[in-house]
Design a protein around this motif. Structure first.
Motif, PDB file in Angstrom:
ATOM      1  N   PHE A 274     -18.831   0.388  19.881  1.00 40.27           N
ATOM      2  CA  PHE A 274     -18.929   0.680  18.436  1.00 40.27           C
ATOM      3  C   PHE A 274     -18.264   1.738  17.532  1.00 40.27           C
ATOM      4  N   ALA A 275     -18.725   2.793  18.205  1.00 42.98           N
ATOM      5  CA  ALA A 275     -18.180   4.223  17.693  1.00 42.98           C
ATOM      6  C   ALA A 275     -16.733   4.221  17.827  1.00 42.98           C
ATOM      7  N   GLU A 276     -15.951   3.927  18.795  1.00 44.78           N
ATOM      8  CA  GLU A 276     -14.732   3.890  19.055  1.00 44.78           C
ATOM      9  C   GLU A 276     -14.040   3.099  17.921  1.00 44.78           C
ATOM     10  N   ARG A 277     -14.193   1.948  17.631  1.00 51.07           N
ATOM     11  CA  ARG A 277     -13.691   1.328  16.778  1.00 51.07           C
ATOM     12  C   ARG A 277     -14.022   1.714  15.556  1.00 51.07           C
ATOM     13  N   ALA A 278     -14.998   1.986  15.171  1.00 55.99           N
ATOM     14  CA  ALA A 278     -15.543   2.622  13.744  1.00 55.99           C
ATOM     15  C   ALA A 278     -14.439   3.754  13.446  1.00 55.99           C
ATOM     16  N   HIS A 279     -14.656   4.946  14.343  1.00 57.20           N
ATOM     17  CA  HIS A 279     -13.912   6.131  14.215  1.00 57.20           C
ATOM     18  C   HIS A 279     -12.496   5.844  14.031  1.00 57.20           C
ATOM     19  N   TYR A 280     -11.854   4.939  14.863  1.00 54.96           N
ATOM     20  CA  TYR A 280     -10.740   4.695  14.697  1.00 54.96           C
ATOM     21  C   TYR A 280     -10.060   4.317  13.139  1.00 54.96           C
ATOM     22  N   MET A 281     -10.874   3.076  12.871  1.00 55.32           N
ATOM     23  CA  MET A 281     -10.573   2.324  11.484  1.00 55.32           C
ATOM     24  C   MET A 281     -11.091   3.412  10.209  1.00 55.32           C
TER      25      MET A 281
ATOM     26  N   VAL B  21     -18.961  -4.529  13.447  1.00 55.08           N
ATOM     27  CA  VAL B  21     -18.406  -3.263  12.900  1.00 55.08           C
ATOM     28  C   VAL B  21     -16.770  -3.556  12.839  1.00 55.08           C
ATOM     29  N   ASN B  22     -16.127  -4.383  13.732  1.00 55.59           N
ATOM     30  CA  ASN B  22     -14.691  -4.916  13.197  1.00 55.59           C
ATOM     31  C   ASN B  22     -14.307  -4.834  11.764  1.00 55.59           C
ATOM     32  N   SER B  23     -15.329  -5.419  11.057  1.00 52.22           N
ATOM     33  CA  SER B  23     -15.405  -5.653   9.569  1.00 52.22           C
ATOM     34  C   SER B  23     -16.067  -4.961   8.664  1.00 52.22           C
ATOM     35  N   VAL B  24     -17.223  -4.451   9.022  1.00 49.47           N
ATOM     36  CA  VAL B  24     -18.056  -3.910   8.253  1.00 49.47           C
ATOM     37  C   VAL B  24     -17.611  -2.284   7.936  1.00 49.47           C
ATOM     38  N   ILE B  25     -17.185  -1.664   8.742  1.00 53.83           N
ATOM     39  CA  ILE B  25     -16.840  -0.309   8.563  1.00 53.83           C
ATOM     40  C   ILE B  25     -15.510  -0.163   7.638  1.00 53.83           C
ATOM     41  N   PRO B  26     -14.301  -1.050   8.143  1.00 59.30           N
ATOM     42  CA  PRO B  26     -12.932  -1.199   7.581  1.00 59.30           C
ATOM     43  C   PRO B  26     -13.152  -1.736   6.029  1.00 59.30           C
ATOM     44  N   ALA B  27     -14.212  -2.739   5.621  1.00 59.96           N
ATOM     45  CA  ALA B  27     -14.236  -3.063   4.490  1.00 59.96           C
ATOM     46  C   ALA B  27     -14.866  -2.103   3.566  1.00 59.96           C
TER      47      ALA B  27
ATOM     48  N   LEU C 145      -4.729  -2.087  17.811  1.00 58.31           N
ATOM     49  CA  LEU C 145      -4.064  -3.248  18.026  1.00 58.31           C
ATOM     50  C   LEU C 145      -4.658  -4.482  17.118  1.00 58.31           C
ATOM     51  N   ALA C 146      -4.162  -5.454  16.520  1.00 55.49           N
ATOM     52  CA  ALA C 146      -4.570  -6.440  15.746  1.00 55.49           C
ATOM     53  C   ALA C 146      -5.303  -7.440  16.702  1.00 55.49           C
ATOM     54  N   TRP C 147      -6.337  -7.676  16.234  1.00 56.30           N
ATOM     55  CA  TRP C 147      -7.186  -8.758  17.237  1.00 56.30           C
ATOM     56  C   TRP C 147      -7.243 -10.025  16.222  1.00 56.30           C
ATOM     57  N   THR C 148      -6.516 -11.164  16.705  1.00 54.32           N
ATOM     58  CA  THR C 148      -6.114 -12.187  16.036  1.00 54.32           C
ATOM     59  C   THR C 148      -6.081 -13.235  17.312  1.00 54.32           C
ATOM     60  N   GLY C 149      -5.917 -14.450  16.887  1.00 51.57           N
ATOM     61  CA  GLY C 149      -5.948 -15.884  17.558  1.00 51.57           C
ATOM     62  C   GLY C 149      -4.982 -16.618  16.914  1.00 51.57           C
ATOM     63  N   VAL C 150      -4.644 -17.705  17.844  1.00 56.77           N
ATOM     64  CA  VAL C 150      -3.969 -18.751  17.165  1.00 56.77           C
ATOM     65  C   VAL C 150      -4.440 -20.002  17.711  1.00 56.77           C
TER      66      VAL C 150
ATOM     67  N   ILE D  67      -7.179 -11.432  10.719  1.00 55.80           N
ATOM     68  CA  ILE D  67      -6.868 -10.271  11.571  1.00 55.80           C
ATOM     69  C   ILE D  67      -8.056  -9.136  11.381  1.00 55.80           C
ATOM     70  N   THR D  68      -8.376  -8.664  12.397  1.00 55.41           N
ATOM     71  CA  THR D  68      -9.442  -7.437  12.216  1.00 55.41           C
ATOM     72  C   THR D  68      -8.739  -6.469  12.928  1.00 55.41           C
ATOM     73  N   LEU D  69      -9.240  -5.207  13.092  1.00 61.80           N
ATOM     74  CA  LEU D  69      -8.871  -3.969  13.527  1.00 61.80           C
ATOM     75  C   LEU D  69      -7.145  -3.559  13.227  1.00 61.80           C
ATOM     76  N   SER D  70      -6.790  -2.414  13.564  1.00 58.93           N
ATOM     77  CA  SER D  70      -5.610  -1.918  13.621  1.00 58.93           C
ATOM     78  C   SER D  70      -5.305  -1.695  11.896  1.00 58.93           C
ATOM     79  N   ARG D  71      -3.998  -1.216  11.827  1.00 54.81           N
ATOM     80  CA  ARG D  71      -3.749  -0.959  10.196  1.00 54.81           C
ATOM     81  C   ARG D  71      -3.464  -2.488   9.550  1.00 54.81           C
ATOM     82  N   LEU D  72      -3.319  -3.361  10.402  1.00 53.71           N
ATOM     83  CA  LEU D  72      -3.018  -4.715   9.673  1.00 53.71           C
ATOM     84  C   LEU D  72      -4.307  -5.369   9.472  1.00 53.71           C
ATOM     85  N   GLY D  73      -5.515  -4.714   9.744  1.00 56.46           N
ATOM     86  CA  GLY D  73      -6.892  -5.468   9.602  1.00 56.46           C
ATOM     87  C   GLY D  73      -7.166  -5.029   8.002  1.00 56.46           C
ATOM     88  N   TYR D  74      -6.670  -3.958   7.677  1.00 57.17           N
ATOM     89  CA  TYR D  74      -6.812  -3.623   6.364  1.00 57.17           C
ATOM     90  C   TYR D  74      -6.175  -4.443   5.040  1.00 57.17           C
TER      91      TYR D  74
END
Length: 463
Positions: free
Chosen positions: A89-96, A141-147, A429-434, A441-448
């Protein structure tokens, strides 16, 4: 009249906590307050937003002593692993938080005399985050903090199975002195969630959950012209090539199959092994699987807790039984795991061989501690089987040949390609699926980019 929610603990099948769903007035007030707070929040600098978001992260981490046993009671995660979710949780939040200013910086095209041209990223408004129970802090946290960092307000609707997680988020935001109204935790039932999305009063929905629930999200948003980010799970494959480090592959794939009792969207659910390595791989896989300790997740010795409910465990039992009826062979004796009792949430890990893609256990998401293992002849054979799925979230390749891994990765229909690791989200890295694993996409700069809209400025100098 609001709905009462009872959280049934998988530990003992009893009510752990009770809460009331929000009523219509509370929902209306939360949405109105979020909209008003966001107008001022979007004017804050990135440094100001970062300071408050970092404070919220620290506030959450300060609750670790209470959060770890709460997780065990709510969804069955052994206490020995609870702190790991907070570290992630902290790793992802601090990175974003750290990349927000750069990710959202204006784009300046090549200059043209007499003009100023800029593309800016604007916040969307209010983001509804619908989070699941299986990794309740990590997925939210993938969405809350970046949002928030992007200048949006956030309404969090957490799974009822982990409703205390939503309350912890609200507590952390309050302790961090986030502006009043900017963040809300609402306990909603399915119909209330659909109505909120359909109201047009939120501008983005980020959902993690099942395929069927993802369809419901899309249906609710139909005609509202809002963004809907969907992360809908997977049936993630692994391919062990002939040149793989066998011990490393087995150790990591056992963990990737059974961590969190297999209740992970990117858990390893099917494994393809080069025919030359197949006997040795299976032998080692069985031995390591046998070392798990199935039991009460509140005990430090437990390494495999219950599934989230008895119903979830019975669904996996049914999938295993169906595979056996179709000719599969089970290699783990459930009697070696005394806690595995019929009708309970406690389920022994299982390894199946003699499996095929005719079986649901190799096609449909299991979301439990079972994995099917098949021998393959070569890379092409493995590639065909890996792509023979309606899902495409992640895939892992186990090899010493990076060139071969990149070549295969280019051909796999998936959102993430791993080499010599699995079941991990790198926030860079972008977290995404097909396919049925979703979109967005969440995470990475693309998530923004999915939490903001582009606005172009075409400014001509005075003429």
């Amino acid at each position: 009249m609001t709905t009462k929610v009872q959280l049934i603990s998988p530990v003992n099948g009893r009510v752990y906590v009770e809460r009331q769903c929000a009523d219509a007035a509370q929902i209306d007030q939360a949405v109105a307050d979020a909209s008003a707070a966001q107008i001022l929040w979007r004017r804050r600098t990135f440094d100001e937003r970062a300071a408050l978001c970092n404070a919220a992260v620290q506030a959450m981490l300060s609750m670790q002593e209470q959060i770890v046993p709460e997780l065990a009671w709510q969804m069955g995660r052994p206490v020995r692993y609870g702190a790991g979710e907070l570290r992630g949780f902290a790793e992802r939040a601090h990175y974003m938080i750290g990349i927000a200013a750069q990710a959202l910086a204006p784009i300046e095209p090549e200059p043209i005399a007499g003009f100023r041209r800029t593309i800016k990223r604007e916040p969307l408004g209010t983001v509804l985050v619908v989070a699941p129970w299986n990794y309740p802090y990590l997925t939210a946290v993938n969405s809350v903090i970046p949002a928030l960092m992007a200048g949006n307000a956030v309404i969090l609707k957490h799974a009822t199975q982990t409703l205390l997680v939503g309350e912890r988020f609200a507590q952390a935001m309050q302790q961090a002195n986030l502006p009043p109204g900017l963040f809300h935790n609402l306990l909603l039932d399915h119909s209330q969630t659909a109505a909120l999305i359909a109201s047009g009063r939120v501008q983005q929905v980020n959902f993690t959950g099942s395929v069927d629930a993802g369809r419901a999200m899309e249906n609710a948003a139909c005609g509202r012209f809002i963004g809907v980010g969907l992360e809908l799970g997977g049936k993630d494959p692994a391919y062990v090539r002939a040149d793989a480090n066998l011990e490393h592959a087995v150790e990591n794939l056992v963990d990737g199959s059974y961590f969190n009792s297999g209740q992970s969207c990117c858990a390893i659910e099917r494994i393809y092994v080069d025919r030359k390595l197949f006997p040795a791989f299976v032998e080692r896989f069985i031995a390591l699987t046998g070392e798990y300790v199935l039991g009460n997740p509140l005990n430090e010795a437990t390494t495999l807790g219950p599934l989230v409910s008895a119903g979830a465990a019975d669904a996996v039992r049914g999938q295993i039984a169906a595979a056996l009826a179709q000719g599969a062979t089970a290699l783990i004796d459930a009697r070696a795991f005394p806690a595995d009792l019929p009708g309970s949430a406690y389920l022994a890990p299982q390894v199946l061989v003699d499996v095929s893609h005719r079986m649901a256990v190799m096609r449909d998401e299991s979301f439990g501690p079972v994995v099917g293992i098949m021998p393959v002849d070569d890379d092409e054979h493995a590639l065909t089987l890996m792509n023979d799925s309606p899902f495409g979230l992640s895939a892992s390749l186990w090899t010493r040949d990076q060139t071969a891994a990149e070549h295969l990765g280019n051909e796999i229909a998936t959102g993430t390609v791993f080499m010599n690791r699995c079941d991990y989200l790198d926030p860079a890295l972008a977290w995404t699926g097909v396919k049925h694993s979703g979109r967005g996409i969440t995470l990475s700069r693309l998530g923004y980019e999915h939490l903001t809209r582009a606005k172009s400025f075409h400014l001509r100098h005075e003429v």
